[in-house]
Design a protein around this motif. Structure first.
Motif, mmCIF file in Angstrom:
data_model
loop_
_atom_site.group_PDB
_atom_site.id
_atom_site.type_symbol
_atom_site.label_atom_id
_atom_site.label_comp_id
_atom_site.label_asym_id
_atom_site.label_seq_id
_atom_site.Cartn_x
_atom_site.Cartn_y
_atom_site.Cartn_z
ATOM 1 N N LEU A 23 44.161 127.481 98.722
ATOM 2 C CA LEU A 23 42.796 127.947 98.590
ATOM 3 C C LEU A 23 42.792 129.450 98.341
ATOM 4 O O LEU A 23 43.684 130.176 98.762
ATOM 5 C CB LEU A 23 42.004 127.624 99.859
ATOM 6 C CG LEU A 23 41.882 126.133 100.211
ATOM 7 C CD1 LEU A 23 41.081 125.972 101.489
ATOM 8 C CD2 LEU A 23 41.239 125.366 99.086
ATOM 9 N N GLY A 24 41.724 129.942 97.700
ATOM 10 C CA GLY A 24 41.628 131.367 97.442
ATOM 11 C C GLY A 24 42.440 131.742 96.225
ATOM 12 O O GLY A 24 42.660 130.977 95.318
ATOM 13 N N GLY A 25 42.887 133.006 96.162
ATOM 14 C CA GLY A 25 43.781 133.425 95.092
ATOM 15 C C GLY A 25 43.120 134.246 94.026
ATOM 16 O O GLY A 25 43.770 134.635 93.075
ATOM 17 N N ALA A 26 41.839 134.575 94.129
ATOM 18 C CA ALA A 26 41.189 135.390 93.108
ATOM 19 C C ALA A 26 41.213 136.859 93.521
ATOM 20 O O ALA A 26 41.390 137.177 94.693
ATOM 21 C CB ALA A 26 39.764 134.919 92.901
ATOM 22 N N ASP A 78 34.409 139.909 94.019
ATOM 23 C CA ASP A 78 33.352 139.833 95.017
ATOM 24 C C ASP A 78 32.267 140.883 94.791
ATOM 25 O O ASP A 78 31.162 140.769 95.318
ATOM 26 C CB ASP A 78 33.935 139.997 96.422
ATOM 27 C CG ASP A 78 34.612 138.725 96.901
ATOM 28 O OD1 ASP A 78 34.238 137.654 96.403
ATOM 29 O OD2 ASP A 78 35.507 138.808 97.753
ATOM 30 N N SER A 88 36.128 129.045 91.132
ATOM 31 C CA SER A 88 37.295 128.485 90.462
ATOM 32 C C SER A 88 37.580 127.118 91.075
ATOM 33 O O SER A 88 37.605 126.971 92.307
ATOM 34 C CB SER A 88 38.510 129.401 90.639
ATOM 35 O OG SER A 88 39.654 128.824 90.024
ATOM 36 N N ARG A 138 38.373 126.181 94.664
ATOM 37 C CA ARG A 138 39.510 126.901 95.234
ATOM 38 C C ARG A 138 39.198 128.373 95.493
ATOM 39 O O ARG A 138 39.913 129.028 96.239
ATOM 40 C CB ARG A 138 40.718 126.790 94.286
ATOM 41 C CG ARG A 138 41.226 125.369 94.108
ATOM 42 C CD ARG A 138 41.632 124.774 95.430
ATOM 43 N NE ARG A 138 42.108 123.406 95.307
ATOM 44 C CZ ARG A 138 42.514 122.665 96.330
ATOM 45 N NH1 ARG A 138 42.470 123.174 97.540
ATOM 46 N NH2 ARG A 138 42.932 121.437 96.137
ATOM 47 N N TYR A 139 38.138 128.856 94.863
ATOM 48 C CA TYR A 139 37.717 130.238 95.105
ATOM 49 C C TYR A 139 36.228 130.344 94.819
ATOM 50 O O TYR A 139 35.712 129.719 93.882
ATOM 51 C CB TYR A 139 38.472 131.229 94.213
ATOM 52 C CG TYR A 139 37.903 132.633 94.308
ATOM 53 C CD1 TYR A 139 38.209 133.457 95.380
ATOM 54 C CD2 TYR A 139 37.025 133.094 93.340
ATOM 55 C CE1 TYR A 139 37.664 134.720 95.491
ATOM 56 C CE2 TYR A 139 36.469 134.359 93.430
ATOM 57 C CZ TYR A 139 36.785 135.172 94.506
ATOM 58 O OH TYR A 139 36.237 136.422 94.612
ATOM 59 N N ASN A 172 33.251 133.652 94.975
ATOM 60 C CA ASN A 172 32.966 135.030 95.371
ATOM 61 C C ASN A 172 31.706 135.084 96.231
ATOM 62 O O ASN A 172 31.042 134.058 96.469
ATOM 63 C CB ASN A 172 32.878 135.947 94.146
ATOM 64 C CG ASN A 172 31.637 135.687 93.312
ATOM 65 O OD1 ASN A 172 30.961 134.679 93.488
ATOM 66 N ND2 ASN A 172 31.348 136.597 92.395
ATOM 67 N N LEU A 198 35.041 126.574 99.923
ATOM 68 C CA LEU A 198 36.417 126.233 99.574
ATOM 69 C C LEU A 198 36.748 124.802 100.003
ATOM 70 O O LEU A 198 36.455 124.379 101.125
ATOM 71 C CB LEU A 198 37.386 127.213 100.227
ATOM 72 C CG LEU A 198 37.192 128.694 99.881
ATOM 73 C CD1 LEU A 198 38.346 129.510 100.434
ATOM 74 C CD2 LEU A 198 37.065 128.892 98.386
ATOM 75 N N THR A 209 37.270 127.913 85.603
ATOM 76 C CA THR A 209 36.475 128.985 86.185
ATOM 77 C C THR A 209 35.027 128.795 85.779
ATOM 78 O O THR A 209 34.719 128.600 84.601
ATOM 79 C CB THR A 209 36.970 130.358 85.711
ATOM 80 O OG1 THR A 209 38.309 130.550 86.173
ATOM 81 C CG2 THR A 209 36.090 131.472 86.262
#
Length: 705
Positions: free
Chosen positions: A180-183, A188, A196, A204-205, A207, A222, A279
């Motif tokens: 999870l996350g990664g941007a 933000d 994403s 997965r992401y 903002n 998420l 995205t």
């Protein structure tokens, strides 16, 4: 969350993991971005998507179920046992227009049957970027074959261990190993919402601006599926845009109204695909060059709605009977609009009769079967007025028709008149589990589709009438009783084909041609329908006339051949004719392009006879037909049959002949009627016979029989 199969048993979970591994291995091997495995189900002739990777299951629900007779590449690969390779949209449109109508995007796809010997399990599928004008490389074909063969071996092991390799639930979707996350943190700071997702639509992401979107309610997004976290993005008008971005590499832009039901401000939506996900950007539509948000939304609605009538229209052209038309509507129309219930009533002598239903409580619709056109019911008034009726909830329906019986569902209803070329045909009812509104676009599309359905049902009625005429003609032409002869017992069987419901030109006959001689004949006229049945009757009469005229077997067949050429140039038929001496058992047989007969000896040993043959009847007026002689001993059994008994789609006819030979060897000849029923019934139990079946058995009892 990983989607589990419905049963949840350890064996089924293990089967699901094997299928998912094969799908992902095939993706990697041929450069795909999505893959899956279709397996046979417990419903005869129905395949179900058992494992899916790289695509959001929700968006592709209409393709979760696939009948083996549908014109789709999955069904073709399973039915024929041959791989299907579609490198680009042009090849898909050329060979499978219905697939392209439903998924009008630029992508390539490969379909490999999964089978071990005669055991057909399903189909391995991979989607990948299109290669316009470039065929699928031999190396990729070989890789797909290898993975399918390994999967077939694993599925064979499941079968051997007692685990049924069938699938009746939703597709298993493996959890991808993506954190999870990664941007970038800088995203933000943007006022524009950015999300994403992975290839299955899980977020997965997201903002900070995304957390403020309607539906998000400030909670973390998420791990949630995009359309569940933001339900207003799941409106049917937008589904084709999302399907496009998961199927093809190009970005997609459209406008959407936020809120559920959509009622808030207009947002511009950008979808940017990549090999590992998509995205999603959502912001003010001012930055996108649309004439107006309302125009753009209407355009999106029209674009999305366009493919529904196209796909349904193509499918309806292939439906021959009222039942097939109703099945197509169930498979194509309901999923497109999110419906769950369907009922079709047909008009007959000013009364509406229930012809098809699905999704309604058992027996609920029986009270409306046979109602007259003077009864005040929405299903009647939509036909008598010619106007569709839409109710956003069952409460609205009850208010418009006080006292009408209601089922247990609380959702919306649509009543559509079925009118073909100004002629009333019946009415169609669509039901939804939850209340919903019907946009102007949806009302227009549903009304147009009702016209297509009415045309198909009217055509089916005419077809059913013609089929009844052909069956009556054929029944009149086939022998109702075979002669009872000393020393020889004969039994015949005929089963019509079930695919297309057309009668064929198969026939058999037994004629006493002398004090001690008996003529046995079986034949198969090319084609189906009234013309084939009529030609069959003419040939049967010709063979009987030539045989009773004292002609030798080769003269009987030669004369019939010339007569067919004179009667109907271009028509042809196969035939096997045998003259049997009841006293000595001597047989003189002639074959014209027909399958070799079988001979079961008194000790049970059964062989395929090797009769010399000539070309089929109706091709060469000067054709010769050599005679083969053999002896039918007391206690021996001769079997003549048409190819419908031994042919199966995608399989070698020799394998079918061998199965019939083994069945005849295992069947005791007495009573002969039971033997005939067993042999014909072995093929007749299949729900999908593409051809007719004719069988003629002759058992020599001997002088003491």
């Amino acid at each position: 969350m990983t989607a589990r199969p419905d049963s949840g048993s350890p064996a089924t979970d293990a089967l699901a993991r094997v299928l998912a591994r094969a799908a992902m291995a095939a993706e990697e091997a041929v450069g795909g971005y999505a893959g899956g495995v279709y397996l046979r189900s417990r419903t005869d002739g129905l395949l179900r998507l058992a494992a899916l990777d790289g695509l959001p299951g929700r968006l592709f629900r209409p393709w979760w179920r696939m009948h083996v007779n549908r014109p789709y590449p999955v069904a073709e690969a399973f039915r024929s046992g041959q791989a299907v390779h579609l490198p680009d949209a042009e090849s898909a449109m050329r060979h499978f227009p219905q697939l392209t109508a439903g998924l009008p995007f630029t992508f390539g796809s490969l379909y490999e049957p999964v089978a071990a010997g005669d055991e057909r399990f399903g189909v391995l599928m991979v989607l990948r970027p299109a290669t316009p004008g470039v065929a699928v490389r031999p190396a990729d074909r070989e890789r797909m074959r290898g993975i399918a063969a390994r999967l077939a071996a694993e599925l064979t092991a499941f079968t051997a261990s007692g685990v049924p390799v069938v699938w009746d639930g939703d597709p298993f979707r493996p959890e991808p190993a993506v954190p999870l996350g990664g941007a970038e943190a800088a995203v933000d700071r943007l006022a524009q919402a950015v999300l994403s997702t992975d290839r299955q639509g899980r977020i997965r992401y997201a903002n900070a601006a995304a957390a403020a979107l309607p539906g998000a309610q400030g909670r973390p997004l998420l791990g949630e599926v995009l359309w569940e976290a933001l339900p207003w993005l799941g409106h049917p008008a937008y589904e084709d845009h999302f399907r496009a971005v998961f199927m093809a590499p190009q970005p997609v832009y459209f406008v959407a109204r936020e809120g559920h039901p959509p009622s808030g401000r207009w947002l511009s939506v950008g979808l940017h695909p990549g090999p590992d996900g998509v995205t999603v950007t959502l912001g003010s539509p001012a930055s996108v060059s649309y004439a107006s948000p309302q125009e753009s939304a209407s355009s999106a609605d029209r674009s999305s709605a366009l493919y529904r009538p196209v796909a349904l229209a193509i499918a309806l052209t292939e439906a021959m009977t009222a039942r097939q038309v109703s099945a197509v509507v169930t498979e194509e129309l309901l999923p497109a609009f999110g419906g769950r219930q369907l009922a079709i009533y047909l008009l007959d002598e000013r009364h509406l009769h229930l012809a098809w239903e699905t999704g309604f409580p058992r027996g609920f619709l029986d009270r409306f079967d046979g109602v007259g056109l003077d009864v005040r019911l929405p299903g009647v008034e939509t036909l008598t007025s010619g106007r569709p009726l839409f109710f956003e909830s069952m409460g609205h329906l009850a208010a418009a028709y006080p006292g009408i019986p209601l089922d247990t569902h609380v959702g919306a209803r649509a009543f559509l008149p079925l009118i073909a070329s100004g002629r009333p045909v019946g009415s169609c009812i669509l039901g939804f589990d939850t209340p919903r509104s019907f946009s102007a676009e949806e009302r227009t599309v549903l009304t147009a589709l009702a016209g297509l359905i009415a045309q198909a049902l009217e055509r089916a009625r005419r077809y059913d009438s013609e089929a009844a005429l052909a069956r009556g003609l054929q029944s009149a032409l086939l022998p109702h009783r075979l002669p009872v002869s000393e020393h020889v017992v004969t039994v015949g069987r005929y089963l019509p084909g079930t695919v297309g419901m057309d009668v064929g030109g198969d026939w058999y006959d037994v004629t006493e041609t002398g004090p001690d001689s008996l003529a046995l004949v079986i034949g198969d006229v090319q084609g189906h329908g009234v013309a084939a049945a009529a030609t069959m009757g003419q040939l049967r009469s010709a063979v009987r006339a030539f045989a009773l005229g004292g002609n030798a077997p080769e003269q009987v067949v030669r004369g019939t051949n010339r007569l067919l050429i004179d009667l109907d140039p271009g028509q042809f038929a196969s035939c096997c004719y045998a003259e049997l001496d009841r006293t000595t058992g001597r047989v003189r047989a002639v074959r014209a392009g027909h399958p070799q007969p079988l001979l079961r000896h008194p000790d049970g040993r059964t062989e395929v006879l090797d009769l010399r043959g000539g070309v089929v009847l109706g091709v060469d007026p000067g054709a010769s037909y050599p005679v083969t002689e053999f002896v039918l001993e007391p206690g021996a059994l001769l079997a003549l049959y048409t190819d419908g008994l031994v042919e199966q789609p995608g399989k070698d006819i020799d394998a079918g002949v061998e199965r019939l030979r083994a069945a005849l060897a295992a069947a005791p000849p007495v009573p002969l009627t039971e033997t005939a029923d067993r042999l014909a019934g072995g093929a007749g139990t299949s729900g999908h016979r593409p051809d007719d079946i004719a069988l003629l058995l002759a058992w020599r009892t001997g002088a003491a029989g």
